[in-house]
Write an enzyme that holds these catalytic residues in place. Structure first.
Site, PDB file in Angstrom:
ATOM      1  N   ASP A 268       3.537  -4.421   3.511  1.00 43.52           N
ATOM      2  CA  ASP A 268       2.920  -5.679   3.095  1.00 43.52           C
ATOM      3  C   ASP A 268       3.511  -6.848   3.880  1.00 43.52           C
ATOM      4  O   ASP A 268       4.620  -6.762   4.402  1.00 43.52           O
ATOM      5  CB  ASP A 268       3.191  -5.941   1.611  1.00 43.52           C
ATOM      6  CG  ASP A 268       2.520  -4.918   0.708  1.00 43.52           C
ATOM      7  OD1 ASP A 268       1.561  -4.272   1.166  1.00 43.52           O
ATOM      8  OD2 ASP A 268       2.962  -4.790  -0.439  1.00 43.52           O
TER       9      ASP A 268
HETATM   10  N1  URA Z   1       4.991  -0.624  -1.547  1.00 42.79           N
HETATM   11  C1  URA Z   1       4.583  -1.921  -1.612  1.00 42.79           C
HETATM   12  O1  URA Z   1       4.272  -2.428  -2.679  1.00 42.79           O
HETATM   13  N2  URA Z   1       4.568  -2.622  -0.477  1.00 42.79           N
HETATM   14  C2  URA Z   1       4.939  -2.118   0.730  1.00 42.79           C
HETATM   15  O2  URA Z   1       4.918  -2.827   1.732  1.00 42.79           O
HETATM   16  C3  URA Z   1       5.350  -0.771   0.774  1.00 42.79           C
HETATM   17  C4  URA Z   1       5.362  -0.048  -0.381  1.00 42.79           C
END
Ligand code: URA
Length: 219
Positions: A91
């Protein structure tokens, strides 16, 4: 240019070479990285496989193009960046280990749940983490949107608001949604490891390096 029967004859006659070695097995998997020759004729030049690890900073997107934000590819000083892809996205706000390569088979081995390779995340939360979380994560959580139950995940509680979580898959916002089950907001998320690959502690956020031959071979 050749039909199946032609190809079998060429193989049987030992006229086809992949990376300099004669190949006779029709099941041999030819890859874009392979040099392929028929007698003295070059059918495919092949290209170098490339593998990098990057310490992703917050605020940079795990995509190859984006209208608003800088992308992780913008952080790489490499030629032919359009050939590269990201193995296992993070993310916008998540930091840590990101793998970038032009080798799709290799990156699939690293990321697909079937490989059972653990991805380890260091998680910081707004509220305290209790031992109940570990039990629930080990059983799996039902995600209604995808109509699936998450694979068993291991939680190691490091402190009142900090833990290491090992996942064997990567669903959309998975870690945040798992803690969201307890109405506990994730305020820091950092990927430390993907299977055998550990984020190099020498890499500051935004820095990257090529993987070593040993690291590539471990996956
Ligand atoms: N889980 C999440 O919520 N975000 C990420 O970037 C990776 C795993």
């Amino acid at each position: 240019r050749f039909n199946r029967a032609d190809a079998r004859l060429l193989l049987a006659a030992g006229r086809l070479r992949v990376d300099g070695a004669v190949v006779r097995d029709a099941r041999f998997e030819v890859r874009e990285f392979s040099r392929i020759e028929l007698d003295d004729e070059l059918l495919q030049a092949g290209k170098p496989a490339r593998y990098f690890m990057l310490n992703k900073p917050a605020g940079v997107v795990s995509a190859t193009e984006h209208a608003e934000h800088r992308t992780v590819l913008d952080l790489l000083d490499e030629p032919d960046k359009h050939e590269l892809h990201i193995g296992g996205r993070l993310d916008l706000t998540t930091t840590g280990l990101l793998v970038i390569t032009n080798d799709g088979l290799w990156s699939r081995r690293l990321t697909e749940p079937r490989s059972r390779l653990g991805k380890i995340y260091r998680v910081s939360t707004e509220k305290p983490i209790t031992p109940e979380y570990a039990e629930v994560f080990a059983r799996g959580l039902y995600f209604a949107y995808e109509n699936l139950t998450t694979l068993p995940a291991e939680l190691e509680i490091l402190g009142s608001h900090e833990a290491l979580l090992t996942l064997h898959e990567g669903r959309y916002h998975q870690v945040k949604r798992m803690f969201g089950h307890f109405q506990n907001k994730v305020i820091g998320l950092h990927r430390e490891r993907m299977g055998p690959l550990q984020l190099d502690p020498q890499l500051a956020p935004g820095q990257y390096r090529a993987l070593s031959a040993a690291e590539i071979a471990q996956v």
